[in-house]
Design an enzyme around this catalytic site. Structure first.
Site, PDB file in Angstrom:
ATOM      1  N   SER A   1     -10.450  -1.085   3.788  1.00  0.00           N
ATOM      2  CA  SER A   1      -9.597  -1.308   4.969  1.00  0.00           C
ATOM      3  C   SER A   1      -9.140   0.040   5.500  1.00  0.00           C
ATOM      4  O   SER A   1      -8.569   0.834   4.748  1.00  0.00           O
ATOM      5  CB  SER A   1      -8.344  -2.085   4.596  1.00  0.00           C
ATOM      6  OG  SER A   1      -8.655  -3.329   4.062  1.00  0.00           O
TER       7      SER A   1
ATOM      8  N   ARG B   1       0.832  -1.221   0.000  1.00  0.00           N
ATOM      9  CA  ARG B   1       0.000   0.000   0.000  1.00  0.00           C
ATOM     10  C   ARG B   1       0.868   1.274   0.000  1.00  0.00           C
ATOM     11  O   ARG B   1       0.487   2.292   0.575  1.00  0.00           O
ATOM     12  CB  ARG B   1      -0.949   0.048   1.201  1.00  0.00           C
ATOM     13  CG  ARG B   1      -1.912  -1.097   1.300  1.00  0.00           C
ATOM     14  CD  ARG B   1      -2.945  -1.090   0.165  1.00  0.00           C
ATOM     15  NE  ARG B   1      -4.030  -1.986   0.455  1.00  0.00           N
ATOM     16  CZ  ARG B   1      -4.012  -3.310   0.239  1.00  0.00           C
ATOM     17  NH1 ARG B   1      -2.946  -3.879  -0.318  1.00  0.00           N
ATOM     18  NH2 ARG B   1      -5.046  -4.053   0.543  1.00  0.00           N
TER      19      ARG B   1
ATOM     20  N   GLU C   1      -4.304   2.966   6.774  1.00  0.00           N
ATOM     21  CA  GLU C   1      -3.985   2.864   5.352  1.00  0.00           C
ATOM     22  C   GLU C   1      -4.555   4.079   4.622  1.00  0.00           C
ATOM     23  O   GLU C   1      -4.043   4.529   3.613  1.00  0.00           O
ATOM     24  CB  GLU C   1      -4.623   1.579   4.794  1.00  0.00           C
ATOM     25  CG  GLU C   1      -4.354   1.369   3.335  1.00  0.00           C
ATOM     26  CD  GLU C   1      -5.320   0.396   2.684  1.00  0.00           C
ATOM     27  OE1 GLU C   1      -5.693   0.652   1.529  1.00  0.00           O
ATOM     28  OE2 GLU C   1      -5.690  -0.593   3.309  1.00  0.00           O
TER      29      GLU C   1
HETATM   30  N1  EPU Z   1     -10.253 -11.419  10.395  1.00  0.00           N
HETATM   31  C1  EPU Z   1     -10.856 -11.496  11.633  1.00  0.00           C
HETATM   32  N2  EPU Z   1     -11.785 -10.541  11.957  1.00  0.00           N
HETATM   33  C2  EPU Z   1     -12.125  -9.552  11.133  1.00  0.00           C
HETATM   34  C3  EPU Z   1     -11.492  -9.464   9.851  1.00  0.00           C
HETATM   35  C4  EPU Z   1     -10.555 -10.407   9.503  1.00  0.00           C
HETATM   36  O1  EPU Z   1     -10.587 -12.383  12.418  1.00  0.00           O
HETATM   37  O2  EPU Z   1     -12.989  -8.748  11.496  1.00  0.00           O
HETATM   38  C5  EPU Z   1      -9.306 -12.467   9.990  1.00  0.00           C
HETATM   39  C6  EPU Z   1      -9.949 -13.362   8.916  1.00  0.00           C
HETATM   40  O3  EPU Z   1     -10.673 -14.395   9.480  1.00  0.00           O
HETATM   41  C7  EPU Z   1      -8.741 -13.874   8.170  1.00  0.00           C
HETATM   42  C8  EPU Z   1      -7.752 -12.724   8.280  1.00  0.00           C
HETATM   43  O4  EPU Z   1      -8.173 -11.910   9.354  1.00  0.00           O
HETATM   44  O5  EPU Z   1      -8.199 -14.994   8.816  1.00  0.00           O
HETATM   45  C9  EPU Z   1      -7.623 -11.935   7.006  1.00  0.00           C
HETATM   46  O6  EPU Z   1      -8.874 -11.397   6.641  1.00  0.00           O
HETATM   47  P1  EPU Z   1      -9.238 -11.038   5.110  1.00  0.00           P
HETATM   48  O7  EPU Z   1      -8.889 -12.151   4.198  1.00  0.00           O
HETATM   49  O8  EPU Z   1     -10.631 -10.511   5.102  1.00  0.00           O
HETATM   50  O9  EPU Z   1      -8.224  -9.901   4.714  1.00  0.00           O
HETATM   51  P2  EPU Z   1      -7.583  -8.672   5.509  1.00  0.00           P
HETATM   52  O10 EPU Z   1      -6.171  -8.987   5.833  1.00  0.00           O
HETATM   53  O11 EPU Z   1      -8.463  -8.263   6.620  1.00  0.00           O
HETATM   54  C10 EPU Z   1      -6.622  -7.585   3.323  1.00  0.00           C
HETATM   55  C11 EPU Z   1      -6.662  -6.290   2.592  1.00  0.00           C
HETATM   56  C12 EPU Z   1      -7.988  -6.101   1.871  1.00  0.00           C
HETATM   57  C13 EPU Z   1      -8.149  -7.257   0.910  1.00  0.00           C
HETATM   58  C14 EPU Z   1      -8.072  -8.572   1.676  1.00  0.00           C
HETATM   59  C15 EPU Z   1      -8.095  -9.778   0.774  1.00  0.00           C
HETATM   60  C16 EPU Z   1      -5.220  -4.780   3.824  1.00  0.00           C
HETATM   61  C17 EPU Z   1      -5.135  -3.569   4.686  1.00  0.00           C
HETATM   62  N3  EPU Z   1      -6.429  -5.178   3.499  1.00  0.00           N
HETATM   63  O12 EPU Z   1      -7.612  -7.556   4.344  1.00  0.00           O
HETATM   64  O13 EPU Z   1      -7.934  -4.906   1.134  1.00  0.00           O
HETATM   65  O14 EPU Z   1      -9.377  -7.164   0.215  1.00  0.00           O
HETATM   66  O15 EPU Z   1      -6.829  -8.644   2.419  1.00  0.00           O
HETATM   67  O16 EPU Z   1      -6.873  -9.873   0.124  1.00  0.00           O
HETATM   68  O17 EPU Z   1      -4.193  -5.330   3.451  1.00  0.00           O
HETATM   69  C18 EPU Z   1      -8.435  -2.572   1.192  1.00  0.00           C
HETATM   70  O18 EPU Z   1      -7.234  -2.362   1.136  1.00  0.00           O
HETATM   71  O19 EPU Z   1      -9.276  -1.635   1.245  1.00  0.00           O
HETATM   72  C19 EPU Z   1      -8.912  -3.937   1.262  1.00  0.00           C
HETATM   73  C20 EPU Z   1     -10.184  -4.225   1.436  1.00  0.00           C
END
Ligand code: EPU
Length: 339
Positions: free
Chosen positions: A240, A165, A335
């Site tokens: 995010s 990012r 972010e």
């Molecule tokens: N999780 C939780 N609780 C929550 C949210 C997530 O326990 O409320 C856990 C999930 O169960 C999972 C892990 O965290 O094990 C990762 O969650 P997820 O796959 O939803 O992805 P993220 O790491 O929360 C990132 C990006 C997103 C992108 C997703 C999928 C960042 C800051 N965010 O989110 O990007 O869509 O991965 O690749 O890196 C964005 O930048 O606006 C965005 C949405």
């Protein structure tokens, strides 16, 4: 040439009511240059801010300067070699439309970035990423107008300091350029990238009988995003809100001892822990503080339930950062760009 005292409500997906002193919407690079010349002449010390769809911005107050927006949405496809082609798109083109155009033209690589809000121009600033893919892997050139001189500059990928990012446009060159076009180098062959944990799980569970096509992958990603992230038209947000922190392996081991199921990814500089998980463990998921809140389906997303100010969102985000730090000794950082 510009509109005075302009409401930025349609230009930020958080739905924050803020105004700028003047707003320029340009339809051509010549028009952009001419506007910049006049603005420099008439308001030499006022700041300039470039916005796309405002899906990664938080207006914390009125913007005491000029906001510039591109209404240029065209694209062209250029040959590269027998395995790749270039697609050069104008900065104002909606990102998801761009991904659809790439697929219609049998240009592959960006499928996993389907349904991300924003524009082509913003993709090169923010290095958008999802499901194991980042925009920078495919960015070939970025074309920009230097605000101070009006000169057109062309940058190759290596000059842009891409990271998670991050890009030079958010760091050393912040506020210095207006991106007008981005050229992506895409593959002529579809190579699905489905190794990302939650994605491979969904694909395995969906029991897809047909072979995976670029279009079906795009549809699947769109479906996943729709279940996890709010539609800006329903509930204001900027996706995010925080970046996922990277911790040392020592820190991670002590975390894993206390929480054996902590999700994580190994990255070059340590272990990445999802901020959404940390925030949920602190009890914030679904929490509401006045009109500002934490989304109940994804704790990484802060939302505006209606009428929140930038200051309300900032106060909530600071309280979340403090509590994650107190509970885990991990510092999470936004972010979203605060204006
Ligand atoms: N999780 C939780 N609780 C929550 C949210 C997530 O326990 O409320 C856990 C999930 O169960 C999972 C892990 O965290 O094990 C990762 O969650 P997820 O796959 O939803 O992805 P993220 O790491 O929360 C990132 C990006 C997103 C992108 C997703 C999928 C960042 C800051 N965010 O989110 O990007 O869509 O991965 O690749 O890196 C964005 O930048 O606006 C965005 C949405």
């Amino acid at each position: 040439m510009w509109t005075e005292n302009f409401s930025l409500l349609p230009y930020n997906t958080f739905g924050i009511q803020a105004h700028c002193k003047r707003f320029v919407d340009y339809q051509s690079v010549d028009e952009l240059r001419e506007s910049l010349k006049q603005i420099h002449h008439s308001f030499p010390i006022d700041p300039i801010l470039c916005v796309g769809e405002g899906s990664n911005l938080l207006f914390t107050k009125d913007f005491e300067g000029t906001v510039i927006h591109s209404s240029m949405t065209d694209y062209e496809i250029l040959p590269y070699n027998d395995q790749h082609a270039l697609i050069k798109a104008e900065a104002g083109l909606n990102w998801d439309k761009f991904v659809a155009i790439c697929l219609e033209n049998k240009l592959y690589g960006l499928e996993n970035l389907s349904y991300i809000p924003g524009t082509v121009g913003a993709s090169a600033v923010q290095n958008i990423g999802a499901y194991g893919v980042e925009a920078e892997q495919y960015i070939y050139r970025v074309y920009a107008i230097e605000i101070a001189t009006g000169e057109l500059r062309t940058f190759s990928h290596n000059e842009l300091n891409y990271g998670y990012r991050q890009s030079i446009f958010k760091q050393a060159w912040k506020g210095q350029f207006i991106i007008t076009h981005v050229a992506y180098k895409l593959s002529l062959q579809f190579n699905p990238q489905i190794q990302y944990g939650s994605l491979s799980k969904v694909i395995a569970e969906s029991g897809m009988s047909e072979p995976l096509t670029a279009q079906s992958l795009r549809e699947l990603i769109t479906k996943i995003r729709r279940t996890k992230l709010p539609e800006p038209t329903d509930l204001g947000s900027a996706g995010s809100f925080f970046m996922n922190p990277v911790v040392t392996s020592e820190k991670f081991q002590s975390l894993q001892q206390a929480y054996p199921n902590v999700p994580h990814y190994i990255v070059a500089d340590g272990i990445k822990v999802p901020a959404g998980w940390l925030i949920e463990q602190c009890g914030w998921k679904g929490h509401r503080q006045g009109a500002a809140g934490v989304y109940d389906k994804q704790a990484l997303v802060l939302v505006n339930h209606g009428g929140a100010t930038g200051a309300d969102i900032v106060a909530l985000s600071e309280a979340i950062c403090r509590s994650v730090d107190e509970k885990f000794g991990i510092q999470i950082k936004p972010e979203v760009n605060f204006i």
